[in-house]
Motif scaffolding. Structure first.
Motif, PDB file in Angstrom:
ATOM      1  N   TYR A  97      90.442  54.597  -2.183  1.00  0.00           N
ATOM      2  CA  TYR A  97      90.584  53.324  -2.895  1.00  0.00           C
ATOM      3  C   TYR A  97      89.366  53.060  -3.778  1.00  0.00           C
ATOM      4  O   TYR A  97      89.496  52.675  -4.945  1.00  0.00           O
ATOM      5  CB  TYR A  97      90.763  52.182  -1.899  1.00  0.00           C
ATOM      6  CG  TYR A  97      90.699  50.810  -2.525  1.00  0.00           C
ATOM      7  CD1 TYR A  97      91.818  50.255  -3.152  1.00  0.00           C
ATOM      8  CD2 TYR A  97      89.518  50.068  -2.515  1.00  0.00           C
ATOM      9  CE1 TYR A  97      91.762  48.997  -3.737  1.00  0.00           C
ATOM     10  CE2 TYR A  97      89.449  48.810  -3.102  1.00  0.00           C
ATOM     11  CZ  TYR A  97      90.578  48.284  -3.709  1.00  0.00           C
ATOM     12  OH  TYR A  97      90.507  47.047  -4.301  1.00  0.00           O
TER      13      TYR A  97
ATOM     14  N   ASN B 104      95.840  48.620  -3.739  1.00  0.00           N
ATOM     15  CA  ASN B 104      95.871  49.870  -2.976  1.00  0.00           C
ATOM     16  C   ASN B 104      97.257  50.507  -3.028  1.00  0.00           C
ATOM     17  O   ASN B 104      97.390  51.717  -3.194  1.00  0.00           O
ATOM     18  CB  ASN B 104      95.472  49.605  -1.527  1.00  0.00           C
ATOM     19  CG  ASN B 104      95.306  50.878  -0.719  1.00  0.00           C
ATOM     20  OD1 ASN B 104      94.693  51.839  -1.174  1.00  0.00           O
ATOM     21  ND2 ASN B 104      95.880  50.912   0.468  1.00  0.00           N
TER      22      ASN B 104
ATOM     23  N   ASP C 293      87.876  52.278   2.223  1.00  0.00           N
ATOM     24  CA  ASP C 293      88.541  53.573   2.071  1.00  0.00           C
ATOM     25  C   ASP C 293      87.985  54.323   0.858  1.00  0.00           C
ATOM     26  O   ASP C 293      87.885  53.769  -0.240  1.00  0.00           O
ATOM     27  CB  ASP C 293      90.044  53.356   1.895  1.00  0.00           C
ATOM     28  CG  ASP C 293      90.796  54.658   1.732  1.00  0.00           C
ATOM     29  OD1 ASP C 293      90.800  55.467   2.668  1.00  0.00           O
ATOM     30  OD2 ASP C 293      91.374  54.880   0.643  1.00  0.00           O
ATOM     31  N   GLU C 294      87.625  55.582   1.052  1.00  0.00           N
ATOM     32  CA  GLU C 294      87.012  56.376  -0.010  1.00  0.00           C
ATOM     33  C   GLU C 294      87.943  56.543  -1.208  1.00  0.00           C
ATOM     34  O   GLU C 294      87.526  56.410  -2.363  1.00  0.00           O
ATOM     35  CB  GLU C 294      86.619  57.752   0.529  1.00  0.00           C
ATOM     36  CG  GLU C 294      85.922  58.638  -0.509  1.00  0.00           C
ATOM     37  CD  GLU C 294      85.641  60.032   0.014  1.00  0.00           C
ATOM     38  OE1 GLU C 294      84.461  60.418   0.040  1.00  0.00           O
ATOM     39  OE2 GLU C 294      86.607  60.736   0.398  1.00  0.00           O
TER      40      GLU C 294
ATOM     41  N   GLU D  71      89.753  47.397   5.774  1.00  0.00           N
ATOM     42  CA  GLU D  71      89.900  48.856   5.896  1.00  0.00           C
ATOM     43  C   GLU D  71      90.129  49.492   4.523  1.00  0.00           C
ATOM     44  O   GLU D  71      89.576  50.551   4.219  1.00  0.00           O
ATOM     45  CB  GLU D  71      91.062  49.166   6.826  1.00  0.00           C
ATOM     46  CG  GLU D  71      91.279  50.636   7.105  1.00  0.00           C
ATOM     47  CD  GLU D  71      92.446  50.889   8.035  1.00  0.00           C
ATOM     48  OE1 GLU D  71      92.991  52.018   7.997  1.00  0.00           O
ATOM     49  OE2 GLU D  71      92.833  49.968   8.777  1.00  0.00           O
ATOM     50  N   VAL D  72      90.941  48.836   3.695  1.00  0.00           N
ATOM     51  CA  VAL D  72      91.201  49.341   2.342  1.00  0.00           C
ATOM     52  C   VAL D  72      89.919  49.353   1.525  1.00  0.00           C
ATOM     53  O   VAL D  72      89.613  50.330   0.824  1.00  0.00           O
ATOM     54  CB  VAL D  72      92.272  48.475   1.632  1.00  0.00           C
ATOM     55  CG1 VAL D  72      92.347  48.827   0.145  1.00  0.00           C
ATOM     56  CG2 VAL D  72      93.628  48.684   2.283  1.00  0.00           C
TER      57      VAL D  72
END
Length: 335
Positions: free
Chosen positions: A245, A177, A242-243, A238-239
């Motif tokens: 990522y 990320n 994530d859109e 969360e990563v």
């Protein structure tokens, strides 16, 4: 193909033999005059030091190339308090108390915040913070760790059995990320930590297990602690959701596509490889065209049976010329 370019290496400076007069940094606005940083090159290397110095200057910090009377903060990486003191004595510095002696984690925290952060106890290098000797009751870490785990990955033995996969998987997600965000410092921080944990011959189950290990900065330790307590990393989770990522993960899986191209496509509103394929007016390089043409083949893993079949062909061919040769399948491929 997009590439992450290494920072330019400036001509090697002469060995420092004492405290010098300050040299002002040019080309960048200094926002924080009360902080004058000096980054030690010891155990870091000239290229990385140069990169960090330029990064700090772009953020508005005053960074001196040489140790001078104006320096207020000395930053060191993988150096203990005693090692820094010994280095300062070699520079003919009598009174080290006028400096704030700080770990690289303070520097990275400042870069992330874009401003100076408080030099809290956790960032300071102090004699009492040294790890206890291995023969003391407080240290229950296996003796080989403090003695044999090198800070350099090329000097570590790493088996195929990864006993800390739950940690290293999270680290690699975080590193990827940061790579997509072109944050080289944090990317390397997590990649190095993953490399260290992969070499351990036992699973980490408590924070004491990583005591004395190299490359275990505050950011890394926070993730380890959360996984030990909760069983997973909320940051890594969360990563993964994530859109941005997820889109970059898809885009960079195409041969010839890197971070810059992925950023361009994402800003165009594209989110998947299929959406990119549907845009007929999109200009693609020769390698990117090949990447899309052979996409399914390139992203598919080679099976063990296929690898064994290739191995037999190679062995048969080699043994015709060198009957005693040893042929072994090894490694993988990552752009």
């Amino acid at each position: 193909m997009d590439r992450i370019r290494a920072p330019a290496v400036f001509s090697q400076r002469k060995r420092q033999k004492g405290v010098h007069s300050p040299k002002l940094s040019c080309g960048y606005e200094i926002k924080f005059n009360e902080f004058v940083i000096f980054i030690m090159q010891r155990k870091m290397g000239m290229t990385r030091r140069t990169f960090l110095m330029e990064l700090a200057r772009r953020k508005g910090f005053r960074v001196e190339s040489e140790l001078s009377d104006s320096v207020t903060h000395i930053v060191a990486e993988n150096n203990s308090y005693l090692e820094v003191l010994d280095w300062l004595r070699g520079q003919a510095v009598g009174d080290s108390s006028r400096f704030e002696l700080l770990d690289i984690s303070w520097f990275t925290a400042c870069m992330e915040a874009g401003r100076p952060v408080n030099s809290e106890m956790k960032y300071r290098l102090m004699e009492q913070d040294q790890s206890p000797p291995l023969n003391t009751p407080e240290s229950e870490v296996p003796s080989f760790i403090a003695r044999k785990v090198s800070e350099y990955s090329c000097q570590r033995k790493t088996t195929l059995n990864n006993y800390n996969k739950k940690f290293t998987d999270a680290f690699e997600v975080m590193a990827e990320n940061y790579e997509f965000k072109e944050n080289e410092i944090f990317c390397l921080e997590f990649l190095r930590a993953a490399s260290v944990l992969k070499c351990l011959p036992f699973p980490v189950t408590r924070m004491k297990d990583i005591q004395g290990l190299p490359c275990m900065g505050d950011r890394v330790r926070d993730v380890i602690e959360e996984i030990i307590e909760e069983g997973e990393s909320s940051r890594a989770k969360e990563v993964l959701n994530d859109e941005r990522y997820k889109s970059f993960k898809q885009f960079t899986s195409v041969f010839g596509v890197g971070v810059k191209t992925s950023e361009k496509w994402y800003r165009m509103g594209l989110r998947t490889v299929e959406e990119v394929k549907s845009v007929k007016t999109l200009k693609l390089s020769k390698m990117q065209k090949a990447g899309f043409l052979y996409y399914e083949d390139l992203v598919s893993c080679v099976s063990k049976a296929e690898a064994d079949a290739v191995s037999l062909i190679v062995k048969d061919t080699v043994c015709k010329f060198l009957p005693d040769a040893l042929v072994t399948i090894t490694g993988g491929f990552r752009r």
